[in-house]
Design an enzyme around this catalytic site. Structure first.
Site, PDB file in Angstrom:
ATOM      1  N   ASP A   2     -30.327 -16.331  98.150  1.00 44.02           N
ATOM      2  CA  ASP A   2     -30.078 -17.543  97.634  1.00 44.02           C
ATOM      3  C   ASP A   2     -28.235 -16.677  96.647  1.00 44.02           C
ATOM      4  O   ASP A   2     -26.981 -16.704  97.114  1.00 44.02           O
ATOM      5  CB  ASP A   2     -29.807 -18.308  97.879  1.00 44.02           C
ATOM      6  CG  ASP A   2     -30.255 -19.117  96.276  1.00 44.02           C
ATOM      7  OD1 ASP A   2     -30.855 -17.458  95.781  1.00 44.02           O
ATOM      8  OD2 ASP A   2     -31.012 -20.063  96.483  1.00 44.02           O
ATOM      9  N   GLU A   3     -29.015 -15.823  95.822  1.00 40.35           N
ATOM     10  CA  GLU A   3     -27.772 -14.803  94.952  1.00 40.35           C
ATOM     11  C   GLU A   3     -26.763 -14.534  95.605  1.00 40.35           C
ATOM     12  O   GLU A   3     -25.066 -14.485  94.897  1.00 40.35           O
ATOM     13  CB  GLU A   3     -28.674 -14.300  94.023  1.00 40.35           C
ATOM     14  CG  GLU A   3     -29.455 -14.799  93.909  1.00 40.35           C
ATOM     15  CD  GLU A   3     -30.601 -13.862  92.499  1.00 40.35           C
ATOM     16  OE1 GLU A   3     -29.647 -13.405  91.505  1.00 40.35           O
ATOM     17  OE2 GLU A   3     -31.578 -14.387  91.834  1.00 40.35           O
TER      18      GLU A   3
ATOM     19  N   TYR B  86     -28.401  -6.944  91.471  1.00 32.65           N
ATOM     20  CA  TYR B  86     -28.671  -7.545  92.439  1.00 32.65           C
ATOM     21  C   TYR B  86     -28.405  -7.698  93.461  1.00 32.65           C
ATOM     22  O   TYR B  86     -28.708  -7.332  94.491  1.00 32.65           O
ATOM     23  CB  TYR B  86     -30.368  -8.117  91.742  1.00 32.65           C
ATOM     24  CG  TYR B  86     -31.240  -8.466  92.866  1.00 32.65           C
ATOM     25  CD1 TYR B  86     -31.779  -8.246  93.469  1.00 32.65           C
ATOM     26  CD2 TYR B  86     -30.922 -10.156  92.294  1.00 32.65           C
ATOM     27  CE1 TYR B  86     -32.713  -9.081  94.317  1.00 32.65           C
ATOM     28  CE2 TYR B  86     -31.783 -10.788  93.983  1.00 32.65           C
ATOM     29  CZ  TYR B  86     -32.469 -10.301  94.745  1.00 32.65           C
ATOM     30  OH  TYR B  86     -32.837 -10.987  95.392  1.00 32.65           O
TER      31      TYR B  86
ATOM     32  N   LYS C   5     -27.556  -6.809  97.462  1.00 37.27           N
ATOM     33  CA  LYS C   5     -28.412  -7.814  98.607  1.00 37.27           C
ATOM     34  C   LYS C   5     -27.759  -8.195  99.350  1.00 37.27           C
ATOM     35  O   LYS C   5     -27.306  -8.101 100.396  1.00 37.27           O
ATOM     36  CB  LYS C   5     -29.413  -9.423  97.617  1.00 37.27           C
ATOM     37  CG  LYS C   5     -30.587  -8.700  97.140  1.00 37.27           C
ATOM     38  CD  LYS C   5     -31.766  -8.197  98.399  1.00 37.27           C
ATOM     39  CE  LYS C   5     -32.555  -8.875  99.197  1.00 37.27           C
ATOM     40  NZ  LYS C   5     -33.449  -8.149 100.225  1.00 37.27           N
TER      41      LYS C   5
HETATM   42  P1  NAD Z   1     -41.622  -8.634  94.657  1.00 36.11           P
HETATM   43  O1  NAD Z   1     -40.551  -7.357  93.803  1.00 36.11           O
HETATM   44  O2  NAD Z   1     -42.692  -8.954  93.963  1.00 36.11           O
HETATM   45  O3  NAD Z   1     -42.141  -7.037  95.769  1.00 36.11           O
HETATM   46  C1  NAD Z   1     -41.179  -5.841  96.318  1.00 36.11           C
HETATM   47  C2  NAD Z   1     -42.767  -4.811  96.838  1.00 36.11           C
HETATM   48  O4  NAD Z   1     -40.642  -4.305  97.725  1.00 36.11           O
HETATM   49  C3  NAD Z   1     -43.169  -4.422  95.778  1.00 36.11           C
HETATM   50  O5  NAD Z   1     -44.656  -4.709  96.463  1.00 36.11           O
HETATM   51  C4  NAD Z   1     -42.605  -2.849  95.773  1.00 36.11           C
HETATM   52  O6  NAD Z   1     -43.494  -2.372  95.699  1.00 36.11           O
HETATM   53  C5  NAD Z   1     -41.525  -2.881  97.298  1.00 36.11           C
HETATM   54  N1  NAD Z   1     -40.430  -2.096  97.466  1.00 36.11           N
HETATM   55  C6  NAD Z   1     -39.671  -1.805  96.453  1.00 36.11           C
HETATM   56  N2  NAD Z   1     -38.890  -0.476  96.724  1.00 36.11           N
HETATM   57  C7  NAD Z   1     -39.228   0.074  97.391  1.00 36.11           C
HETATM   58  C8  NAD Z   1     -39.409   1.287  98.673  1.00 36.11           C
HETATM   59  N3  NAD Z   1     -38.079   2.151  98.370  1.00 36.11           N
HETATM   60  N4  NAD Z   1     -39.780   1.020  99.940  1.00 36.11           N
HETATM   61  C9  NAD Z   1     -40.994  -0.036 100.193  1.00 36.11           C
HETATM   62  N5  NAD Z   1     -41.501  -0.425  99.433  1.00 36.11           N
HETATM   63  C10 NAD Z   1     -40.589  -0.829  98.384  1.00 36.11           C
HETATM   64  O7  NAD Z   1     -39.727  -9.059  94.642  1.00 36.11           O
HETATM   65  P2  NAD Z   1     -40.433 -10.417  96.011  1.00 36.11           P
HETATM   66  O8  NAD Z   1     -40.003 -11.285  94.668  1.00 36.11           O
HETATM   67  O9  NAD Z   1     -41.331 -10.834  96.616  1.00 36.11           O
HETATM   68  O10 NAD Z   1     -38.928 -10.303  97.187  1.00 36.11           O
HETATM   69  C11 NAD Z   1     -39.517 -10.026  98.534  1.00 36.11           C
HETATM   70  C12 NAD Z   1     -37.962 -10.154  99.484  1.00 36.11           C
HETATM   71  O11 NAD Z   1     -37.709 -11.287  99.055  1.00 36.11           O
HETATM   72  C13 NAD Z   1     -36.419  -9.249  98.227  1.00 36.11           C
HETATM   73  O12 NAD Z   1     -36.152  -8.705  99.507  1.00 36.11           O
HETATM   74  C14 NAD Z   1     -35.724 -10.278  97.492  1.00 36.11           C
HETATM   75  O13 NAD Z   1     -35.040  -9.893  97.222  1.00 36.11           O
HETATM   76  C15 NAD Z   1     -36.160 -11.361  98.562  1.00 36.11           C
HETATM   77  N6  NAD Z   1     -36.017 -13.034  98.269  1.00 36.11           N
HETATM   78  C16 NAD Z   1     -37.123 -13.293  97.027  1.00 36.11           C
HETATM   79  C17 NAD Z   1     -36.767 -14.094  96.359  1.00 36.11           C
HETATM   80  C18 NAD Z   1     -38.140 -14.805  95.362  1.00 36.11           C
HETATM   81  O14 NAD Z   1     -37.522 -16.166  94.605  1.00 36.11           O
HETATM   82  N7  NAD Z   1     -38.886 -13.856  95.050  1.00 36.11           N
HETATM   83  C19 NAD Z   1     -36.051 -15.098  96.515  1.00 36.11           C
HETATM   84  C20 NAD Z   1     -34.946 -14.729  97.468  1.00 36.11           C
HETATM   85  C21 NAD Z   1     -35.448 -13.436  98.260  1.00 36.11           C
HETATM   86  O1  DAU Z   2     -32.425 -17.327  94.067  1.00 35.42           O
HETATM   87  C1  DAU Z   2     -33.560 -16.405  94.482  1.00 35.42           C
HETATM   88  C2  DAU Z   2     -33.510 -14.899  93.369  1.00 35.42           C
HETATM   89  O2  DAU Z   2     -34.610 -15.899  92.559  1.00 35.42           O
HETATM   90  C3  DAU Z   2     -34.280 -14.368  94.381  1.00 35.42           C
HETATM   91  O3  DAU Z   2     -33.353 -13.236  95.247  1.00 35.42           O
HETATM   92  C4  DAU Z   2     -35.099 -12.786  92.918  1.00 35.42           C
HETATM   93  O4  DAU Z   2     -35.715 -12.205  93.639  1.00 35.42           O
HETATM   94  C5  DAU Z   2     -36.275 -13.790  91.987  1.00 35.42           C
HETATM   95  O5  DAU Z   2     -36.378 -12.830  91.185  1.00 35.42           O
HETATM   96  C6  DAU Z   2     -35.277 -15.137  91.808  1.00 35.42           C
HETATM   97  O6  DAU Z   2     -34.282 -14.445  90.881  1.00 35.42           O
HETATM   98  P1  DAU Z   2     -33.826 -14.783  89.229  1.00 35.42           P
HETATM   99  O7  DAU Z   2     -33.294 -14.513  88.684  1.00 35.42           O
HETATM  100  O8  DAU Z   2     -33.256 -16.564  89.528  1.00 35.42           O
HETATM  101  O9  DAU Z   2     -35.361 -15.221  89.056  1.00 35.42           O
HETATM  102  P2  DAU Z   2     -35.970 -15.608  87.550  1.00 35.42           P
HETATM  103  O10 DAU Z   2     -37.880 -16.528  87.160  1.00 35.42           O
HETATM  104  O11 DAU Z   2     -36.370 -14.148  86.686  1.00 35.42           O
HETATM  105  O12 DAU Z   2     -35.142 -16.401  86.475  1.00 35.42           O
HETATM  106  C7  DAU Z   2     -35.298 -17.678  87.072  1.00 35.42           C
HETATM  107  C8  DAU Z   2     -34.421 -18.798  85.929  1.00 35.42           C
HETATM  108  O13 DAU Z   2     -35.117 -18.797  84.770  1.00 35.42           O
HETATM  109  C9  DAU Z   2     -32.831 -18.205  85.800  1.00 35.42           C
HETATM  110  O14 DAU Z   2     -32.219 -18.704  85.562  1.00 35.42           O
HETATM  111  C10 DAU Z   2     -33.540 -17.082  84.590  1.00 35.42           C
HETATM  112  C11 DAU Z   2     -34.554 -18.319  83.710  1.00 35.42           C
HETATM  113  N1  DAU Z   2     -35.203 -17.072  83.200  1.00 35.42           N
HETATM  114  C12 DAU Z   2     -36.215 -15.968  83.341  1.00 35.42           C
HETATM  115  C13 DAU Z   2     -37.343 -15.685  82.740  1.00 35.42           C
HETATM  116  C14 DAU Z   2     -37.442 -14.860  83.381  1.00 35.42           C
HETATM  117  C15 DAU Z   2     -35.123 -17.959  81.887  1.00 35.42           C
HETATM  118  O15 DAU Z   2     -34.939 -18.879  81.371  1.00 35.42           O
HETATM  119  N2  DAU Z   2     -35.981 -16.627  81.115  1.00 35.42           N
HETATM  120  C16 DAU Z   2     -37.176 -15.819  81.595  1.00 35.42           C
HETATM  121  O16 DAU Z   2     -38.377 -15.424  80.361  1.00 35.42           O
END
Ligand code: NAD
Ligand code: DAU
Length: 376
Positions: A134-135, A159, A163
């Site tokens: 959603d970012e 980031y 995306k």
């Molecule tokens: P994560 O960082 O936990 O996992 C990413 C994985 O990708 C890791 O295991 C890493 O080793 C692998 N990777 C990185 N570069 C690579 C490459 N070049 N080739 C093969 N593997 C590689 O991330 P996540 O939180 O599991 O997110 C997964 C996907 O979902 C991402 O595309 C992220 O943008 C998307 N996403 C995540 C969130 C969230 O809240 N975590 C929300 C929205 C979208």
């Molecule tokens: O919205 C989806 C995204 O959510 C994904 O696309 C990203 O991959 C995922 O990392 C996540 O991004 P955020 O930046 O929202 O997540 P994060 O957990 O890093 O931070 C959540 C919120 O908390 C954000 O407003 C920043 C704040 N934060 C984060 C950390 C690590 C803090 O206040 N303290 C912290 O130590």
């Protein structure tokens, strides 16, 4: 019966997705691919390690030739693309890796799928599913309506921009070459196997160890929280019912302020510790171990540069077209998550002692984040 390639399989969502898919589609074959960067962890795939229909392959999505080889050799008909650099703070300190993996890597994967599949187009039998965020939509004003699929892209961090670029490449490969794609843009996931560099797992493990709980700025930023299993179910719905070339927003209907998320975790920990002597003995540095309030550990620190204020998702399109809907409320999901980290200490201790440690040492001095001017 599908032959599915899951990229980023050893990451947070990837490992949950592989486990989910293996449970719900036991006759499908799954190839889990991951480069095992600092964020990849084979221990997160332990539950499927003995599953004869699951194979792990170490590989890099930026290596187009290797991707071509895997898709062809394994007869892959479904790609669920999760591999990415995923942490906003890291993208601020070092954006290059984000462009390289999220943009160039996605493009190499698209090219490989197109090359292999164009030798034998089987219409609906092939699918490239791209997992995005959603970012890409940028930041919402307090009373603005949630993001829909028609909201204009306005990414604010390196980031988010990487995306957004990958989303456009996926769209272009459908429009230009007819690649059978779908995309989901989801909100903040949380749950088991989440690396403690992100807000929820970081808060839990720091609280258990009696360390500072860093809250950026005033802590009033809002995120919509989605339990990771609900996200996996959402991807499944879109794979089964989604229309080719379409994007779907997946959210958790759980908008929360960061400070309330952190306080919520502290409240769960206080309650769990109060009723369990063994847990109090295992984590003696947590204030709750001696009847204190875990929220004492909260520290307002310097804000994230360019910090988006609010995200919120309108999942109506996915609900109407695919039957998507989150099963977990934020309260039940958060409690499950806190319990998971308490029960799975060896998993996160190993993560904290590994390469992830370098990031902590670089950006946290003596376990303390630089103090900021944030106000409650
Ligand atoms: P994560 O960082 O936990 O996992 C990413 C994985 O990708 C890791 O295991 C890493 O080793 C692998 N990777 C990185 N570069 C690579 C490459 N070049 N080739 C093969 N593997 C590689 O991330 P996540 O939180 O599991 O997110 C997964 C996907 O979902 C991402 O595309 C992220 O943008 C998307 N996403 C995540 C969130 C969230 O809240 N975590 C929300 C929205 C979208
Ligand atoms: O919205 C989806 C995204 O959510 C994904 O696309 C990203 O991959 C995922 O990392 C996540 O991004 P955020 O930046 O929202 O997540 P994060 O957990 O890093 O931070 C959540 C919120 O908390 C954000 O407003 C920043 C704040 N934060 C984060 C950390 C690590 C803090 O206040 N303290 C912290 O130590």
């Amino acid at each position: 019966m599908r032959r599915m390639l899951v990229t980023g399989a050893a990451g947070f969502i990837g490992s949950n997705f592989v486990q989910f898919w293996a449970e719900h589609h036991p006759t499908d074959n799954i190839i889990g691919l991951d480069a095992l960067t600092y964020a990849g962890n084979l221990a997160s795939l332990e539950p499927v390690a003995d599953n004869e229909r699951f194979t792990f392959v170490k590989g890099d999505i930026r290596d187009g030739e290797a991707m071509h080889g895997i898709i062809k050799r394994e007869g892959i008909d479904t790609i669920v693309h999760l591999a990415a650099e995923s942490h906003v703070d890291r993208s601020i300190h070092g954006p290059d890796a984000f462009i390289d993996t999220n943009v160039r890597g996605t493009h190499e994967l698209l090219k490989a799928a197109r090359d292999v599949w164009s030798e034998d187009w089987s219409g609906g039998a092939r699918r490239f599913h791209h997992v995005s965020t959603d970012e890409v939509y940028g930041s919402l004003a307090p009373n603005a309506p949630p993001f829909t699929e028609d909201t204009a892209y306005a990414p604010n961090s390196p980031y988010a921009a990487s995306k957004a670029a990958s989303d456009f490449l996926v769209r272009a490969y459908h429009h230009t070459y007819g690649l059978p794609v779908t995309t989901t843009n989801c909100s903040n996931n949380y749950g088991p196997y989440h690396l403690p560099e992100k807000l929820i797992p970081l808060t839990i493990v720091n609280a258990l160890d009696g360390k500072q709980l860093p809250v950026y700025g005033d802590g009033l930023q809002i995120r919509d929280w989605l339990y990771v299993r609900d996200h996996c179910r959402g991807i499944e719905r879109v794979l089964e019912k989604g229309r080719l070339g379409e994007t779907y927003n997946l959210g958790g209907n759980s908008e929360r302020r960061n400070i309330d998320v952190v306080k919520g975790i502290c409240a769960h920990i206080n309650k769990i510790f109060a009723g369990d002597e063994q847990i109090r003995e295992r984590f003696p540095k947590c204030p709750a171990a001696v009847g204190g309030d875990t929220a004492e550990l909260i520290a307002f620190v310097k804000d994230r540069p360019g910090h988006d204020r609010r995200y919120a998702i309108d999942p109506m399109k996915a609900t109407l077209e695919t039957g998507y809907g989150p099963a977990e409320s934020f309260e039940t999901g958060l409690l499950k998550t806190v319990r998971w980290y308490i029960a799975n200490e060896p998993w996160w201790r190993a993560v904290m002692n590994g390469s992830y440690r370098e990031w902590i040492d670089l950006h946290y001095s003596g376990g303390k984040r630089e103090a900021g001017s944030g106000k409650r």
